[in-house]
Design a protein around this motif. Structure first.
Motif, PDB file in Angstrom:
ATOM      1  N   THR A   1     100.330  18.332  52.462  1.00  0.00           N
ATOM      2  CA  THR A   1      99.179  16.579  51.989  1.00  0.00           C
ATOM      3  C   THR A   1      97.664  17.301  52.391  1.00  0.00           C
TER       4      THR A   1
ATOM      5  N   GLY B   1      93.927  16.233  53.763  1.00  0.00           N
ATOM      6  CA  GLY B   1      93.639  14.627  54.734  1.00  0.00           C
ATOM      7  C   GLY B   1      93.529  14.910  56.320  1.00  0.00           C
ATOM      8  N   GLU B   2      93.639  14.101  56.760  1.00  0.00           N
ATOM      9  CA  GLU B   2      93.759  14.034  58.524  1.00  0.00           C
ATOM     10  C   GLU B   2      94.564  14.963  58.827  1.00  0.00           C
ATOM     11  N   ALA B   3      94.378  15.431  59.997  1.00  0.00           N
ATOM     12  CA  ALA B   3      95.305  16.957  60.817  1.00  0.00           C
ATOM     13  C   ALA B   3      96.990  16.260  61.311  1.00  0.00           C
ATOM     14  N   GLU B   4      96.925  14.908  61.366  1.00  0.00           N
ATOM     15  CA  GLU B   4      98.153  14.073  61.367  1.00  0.00           C
ATOM     16  C   GLU B   4      98.865  13.786  60.282  1.00  0.00           C
ATOM     17  N   ALA B   5      98.805  13.748  59.440  1.00  0.00           N
ATOM     18  CA  ALA B   5      99.153  13.406  58.127  1.00  0.00           C
ATOM     19  C   ALA B   5     100.190  13.026  58.076  1.00  0.00           C
ATOM     20  N   GLU B   6     101.205  12.197  57.062  1.00  0.00           N
ATOM     21  CA  GLU B   6     102.799  11.433  56.934  1.00  0.00           C
ATOM     22  C   GLU B   6     102.256  12.214  55.942  1.00  0.00           C
TER      23      GLU B   6
ATOM     24  N   VAL C   1      98.863  20.644  56.796  1.00  0.00           N
ATOM     25  CA  VAL C   1      98.345  19.434  55.806  1.00  0.00           C
ATOM     26  C   VAL C   1      96.922  20.173  56.141  1.00  0.00           C
TER      27      VAL C   1
ATOM     28  N   PRO D   1      93.186  20.302  54.778  1.00  0.00           N
ATOM     29  CA  PRO D   1      91.723  19.256  55.388  1.00  0.00           C
ATOM     30  C   PRO D   1      90.503  18.596  54.029  1.00  0.00           C
ATOM     31  N   SER D   2      90.484  19.294  53.084  1.00  0.00           N
ATOM     32  CA  SER D   2      89.919  18.939  52.170  1.00  0.00           C
ATOM     33  C   SER D   2      90.569  19.826  50.470  1.00  0.00           C
TER      34      SER D   2
END
Length: 108
Positions: A60, A62-67, A83, A85-86
């Motif tokens: 995914t 996005g954010e480090a803790e992404a679902e 995950v 980051p970009s």
């Protein structure tokens, strides 16, 4: 390749073995598929397990803790296995997989 949502393991798939051909193709084709996640009517947890077993990179952006997303919602209740980051990091990972001649795909 871009699509709305990918197929997966159908609910009750542990008994029926009803698994979308999308998963088989991702396991044997070096392609990056950008999507909104696994279709929410499917068993997302089992789908992620099948993809992991088949050697498909699932990530995914996005954010480090992404679902991991569930097609029409950003939250499925399942953590994303990886995950980035970009978008640039995702593109670099796709490039690296192609340079390494990996035989499986990536689901982003």
């Amino acid at each position: 390749f871009v699509t709305g949502g990918v197929g997966g393991v159908h609910r009750g798939g542990q008994d029926s073995l009803d698994i979308s051909a999308d998963l088989v193709e991702l396991a044997r084709t070096p392609v990056a598929v950008v999507c909104a996640g696994v279709k929410s009517i499917l068993d997302i947890g089992r789908t992620l397990e099948v993809l992991e077993t088949a050697g498909v990179t699932v990530a995914t952006v996005g954010e480090a803790e992404a679902e991991f997303p569930a097609f029409f919602t950003a939250a499925s209740g399942h953590a994303s296995p990886l995950v980035w980051p970009s978008e640039a990091a995702a593109a670099a990972a796709v490039h690296a997989a192609l340079a390494l001649r990996l035989r499986s795909g990536q689901l982003i």
